[in-house]
Design a protein around this motif. Structure first.
Motif, PDB file in Angstrom:
ATOM      1  N   TRP A  55     -28.769  19.224 -38.950  1.00 57.20           N
ATOM      2  CA  TRP A  55     -27.904  20.362 -40.005  1.00 57.20           C
ATOM      3  C   TRP A  55     -26.676  18.874 -39.213  1.00 57.20           C
ATOM      4  O   TRP A  55     -25.939  18.800 -39.280  1.00 57.20           O
TER       5      TRP A  55
ATOM      6  N   VAL B  33     -25.618  15.669 -41.812  1.00 59.72           N
ATOM      7  CA  VAL B  33     -26.041  14.735 -43.363  1.00 59.72           C
ATOM      8  C   VAL B  33     -26.669  13.247 -43.463  1.00 59.72           C
ATOM      9  O   VAL B  33     -26.530  12.793 -43.097  1.00 59.72           O
TER      10      VAL B  33
ATOM     11  N   ALA C  45     -26.780  19.518 -33.978  1.00 58.76           N
ATOM     12  CA  ALA C  45     -26.847  18.557 -34.044  1.00 58.76           C
ATOM     13  C   ALA C  45     -25.621  17.507 -33.455  1.00 58.76           C
ATOM     14  O   ALA C  45     -26.401  16.219 -32.890  1.00 58.76           O
TER      15      ALA C  45
ATOM     16  N   ARG D 185     -23.729  21.823 -42.263  1.00 60.82           N
ATOM     17  CA  ARG D 185     -24.679  20.785 -42.520  1.00 60.82           C
ATOM     18  C   ARG D 185     -22.580  19.511 -41.144  1.00 60.82           C
ATOM     19  O   ARG D 185     -21.685  19.764 -42.055  1.00 60.82           O
TER      20      ARG D 185
END
Length: 731
Positions: free
Chosen positions: A84, A86, A135, A162
């Protein structure tokens, strides 16, 4: 434009005549945004992969501390391992115009989507929060604080959001390069401690506060502390209660907890993820409203339809374009690690060969083999075994009368802690006499240390780190890595083929336990894929971090007709699974992978471990007649038989030394930056078996040995098959 903030996707502008047409193998298709500090381009690799390529102006690069800041941004982004977030696909902070490329996400940002279509429904907010929380948990596990979680830094894709932009991320407790009285972050989405510039107090809880603001914004369409002048926003953040009108009732308690003024009162990102995933309905619907999905689809279609572009002026000479990562296909090949004859590495390194008098060697030089290992943390048993393997190989080399140089060993202990890994690596890369690295021991210290090794082009050989992200040529990651063990994905497939070959399972259960999420996900997906190859429909189940509800889920799996059990998780949850399955009277095959292979499982599960099948990337030295001299040397040096991982590490150290000796050309200094390609092309027969590698540095052989737990010990059985049983029978 803030140089560290990508523009909103979708608004692609044509290149200017002064823009380059390529950057380091990326064909530039247009501009995504520009500002005083640089330009963000849309780039495409030779393999067709799109990337957002950020290029800074040369005059910015010449400013004091700029390159240090840019390099830190690259390293911070690379340290985060999460589906999650980039990922970075390439970077060169030392170029005349420093650049960094990240995977391109065609969807809108959360801010753009909410502005265009209004607040998200509760289910979407929950799934958004779950993914961003995961993330952030990865960010915090890497020893970082993001410090700028806001709607513009969350991009929406069909398969989930993301998190982007690590330009102002910091290591926990780090204050260097930042003024102590400077407010860092985005007003309206920063914590009270950030608003008051209390630098020493800014840690992971600040990101959690920002996540609470993000959830409230997604659910209501407005920031919880309003809008307006910056000073007013900062005051309300510190002193006022948030306006949560319109936040769904089921989310109110969680959002309030995130927005606590006291950092210590806020939940962790990992805890938020667990709470959201446990309470979110799984009805199979799209995670985003239809208008947002259409926007993503339209932008994706535009990206696929991009025309070719004309060459522009001032093009940067391209480097070799990144290669595409190989697909999820099982590579055929023999079991090169299988027992076999041949001259062993031990014999090859010992003595004077044909007995003729050896001429005196050139003037002695001392060079160093580096070891990065976990010697004091959770993987210390493996790390210490690996260190011993290196020392035995180096001692054997130094005993040669014809040696062209002498070797030392330099050890850097990362303690199995991700936040210590990069410093541990730099302690080795900074020593010019270190010619190669054996290690690291674990997946995540390996991933965190890669930027240092890739930057130095220093060869790294691991015998235990199977994380798929450690080698990714398409992302210019792991260019120095050589993996002498299978990835977790391939190891899991091979283990599944063993289950298919040795049992008549028609309803295997796969339990994915998410404490080590990347490992368990790779195992579960690969196992399901391998069963599917044989037309077997698996019974998959997922449980959150900490194995909550494990016993209940296992009971449900048994009631559903499970006839074989595969554990995609780590040792503590496997111990509980073993005990529960034993209590349930389950008699089917029970299987686990590398992260269960160890004394912890045997001791913790006790009698319930009996009969379990466990795969590991190592062979028992007692089963190898070729390892007899090595075993005797280990007993002499350490008073015990060699532990698992010692023999394999001994072998790959010999392999590294062989390539160093070839590159030394009679005693000259080897160029250590040339050794990784030599290692990848080498074929070696060691005391534990043979080693050959793919062009990308991954092991080309099977490398997964199967053990059965018998009388409280791991009894060696055989190598797992390299393909489905049906294919093996037809060859």
């Amino acid at each position: 434009m803030n140089a560290t903030t990508p523009p909103e996707p979708g608004a692609l502008q044509p290149l200017l005549p002064s823009d380059p047409s390529t950057i380091a193998g990326y064909r530039l298709l247009g501009r995504l945004g520009a500002g005083g500090m640089g330009v963000v381009y849309l780039g495409r690799t030779a393999a067709g992969e799109l990337a957002a390529v950020k290029v800074t102006h040369a005059d910015q690069a010449d400013q004091p501390d700029f390159r240090a800041r840019f390099r830190r941004e690259v390293e911070a982004a690379r340290r985060v391992s999460s589906p999650w977030a980039v990922p970075v696909t390439g970077a060169d902070p030392d170029a005349p115009e420093p650049w960094m490329a990240t995977a391109f996400v065609a969807g809108p940002s959360l801010g753009e989507a909410v502005t265009a279509y209004g607040p998200l429904p509760e289910r979407s907010v929950r799934l958004l929060g779950w993914s961003v929380a995961r993330a952030l948990a990865a960010v915090h596990a890497a020893g970082l604080v993001h410090r700028d979680v806001k709607p513009g830094n969350v991009l929406l894709a069909v398969d989930g959001p993301r998190l982007i932009d690590f330009g102002i991320a910091r290591s926990t407790g780090e204050t260097a390069l930042t003024a102590t009285d400077m407010v860092v972050g985005t007003p309206g989405f920063l914590a009270p401690e950030q608003a008051e510039a209390r630098t020493d107090a800014i840690g992971p809880p600040a990101d959690v506060f920002a996540l609470g603001c993000l959830l409230a914004y997604a659910a209501t369409g407005r920031p919880p502390f309003g809008t307006g002048a910056v000073d007013a926003l900062m005051y309300r953040t510190v002193h006022d209660e948030p306006d949560l009108t319109g936040v769904p009732e089921g989310l109110l308690d969680l959002v309030r907890a995130c927005l606590a003024k006291d950092p210590a009162a806020r939940p962790t990102a990992a805890e938020i993820g667990v709470r959201l995933v446990e309470d979110t309905p799984r009805d199979g619907a799209e995670w985003l409203p239809a208008p947002v999905v259409r926007t993503i689809a339209e932008r994706s279609a535009r990206m696929l339809a991009l025309p070719e572009i004309d060459t522009t002026e001032g093009a940067t000479a391209p480097a070799a374009p990144p290669k595409s990562r190989r697909g999820f296909l099982l590579l055929a090949g023999g079991a090169a690690l299988a027992a076999g004859g041949g001259v062993t590495a031990w014999a090859a390194l010992g003595g004077d060969g044909d007995g003729k008098k050896t001429p005196p060697p050139p003037r002695a030089r001392r060079w160093t083999i580096g070891v990065q290992a976990d010697l004091t943390g959770p993987g210390k048993d493996i790390g210490r075994a690996q260190e011993r393997g290196v020392r035995l190989a180096v001692e054997r080399f130094n005993a040669r009368k014809d040696k062209p140089f002498t070797l030392d060993v330099k050890v850097s202990d990362d303690g199995g802690v991700r936040s210590r890994a990069l410093a541990a690596a730099r302690a080795l890369t900074g020593d010019r006499d270190v010619l190669g690295i054996i290690g690291p021991t674990s997946d995540y210290t390996g991933y965190a240390s890669l930027p240092a090794y890739d930057e130095a082009r220093l060869p790294v050989i691991t015998t235990s780190a199977g994380l798929n992200l450690l080698i990714n040529p398409a992302a210019s990651r792991g260019v120095s890595m050589v993996r002498a063990c299978p990835t977790h994905s391939y190891a899991s497939m091979f283990l599944t083929y063993y289950v298919e070959a040795k049992s008549r399972t028609v309803r295997p259960g796969i339990l994915q336990e998410r404490t080590d999420d990347s490992y368990s996900w790779q195992c579960a997906v690969s196992m399901k894929f391998a069963f599917g190859q044989a037309g077997i429909e698996a019974l998959p189940r997922v449980i959150p971090v900490g194995a909550k509800r494990l016993e209940k889920v296992l009971g449900e799996m048994v009631d559903a007709g499970m006839d074989a059990y595969v554990h995609a998780g780590i040792a503590p949850s496997a111990i509980r699974a073993a005990r529960e399955l034993d209590a349930l009277g389950f008699t089917g095959m029970r299987v686990a992978g590398q992260h269960v292979f160890g004394q912890e499982f045997l001791t913790g599960a006790g009698k319930a471990a009996e009969g379990w099948i466990v795969g590991a990337p190592v062979v028992d030295p007692a089963t190898r007649k070729e390892a007899a001299a090595f075993t005797a040397a280990h007993r002499k040096a350490y008073g015990t038989d060699p532990a698992f991982y010692t023999g394999e590490t001994y072998d790959v150290t010999n392999l590294l030394v062989e390539q160093v000796e070839k590159a030394a050309k009679g005693g000259g200094r080897p160029d250590r930056t040339t050794l990784a390609p030599l290692l990848r092309a080498a074929k070696s027969q060691g005391v534990m078996g043979g080693y050959t590698f793919e062009e990308d540095g991954n092991l080309s052989a099977v490398g997964t040995f199967v053990y059965a737990v018998e009388n409280g010990r791991f009894k060696p059985l055989e190598f797992a098959p390299a393909g489905p049983p049906a294919k093996a029978e037809g060859t």
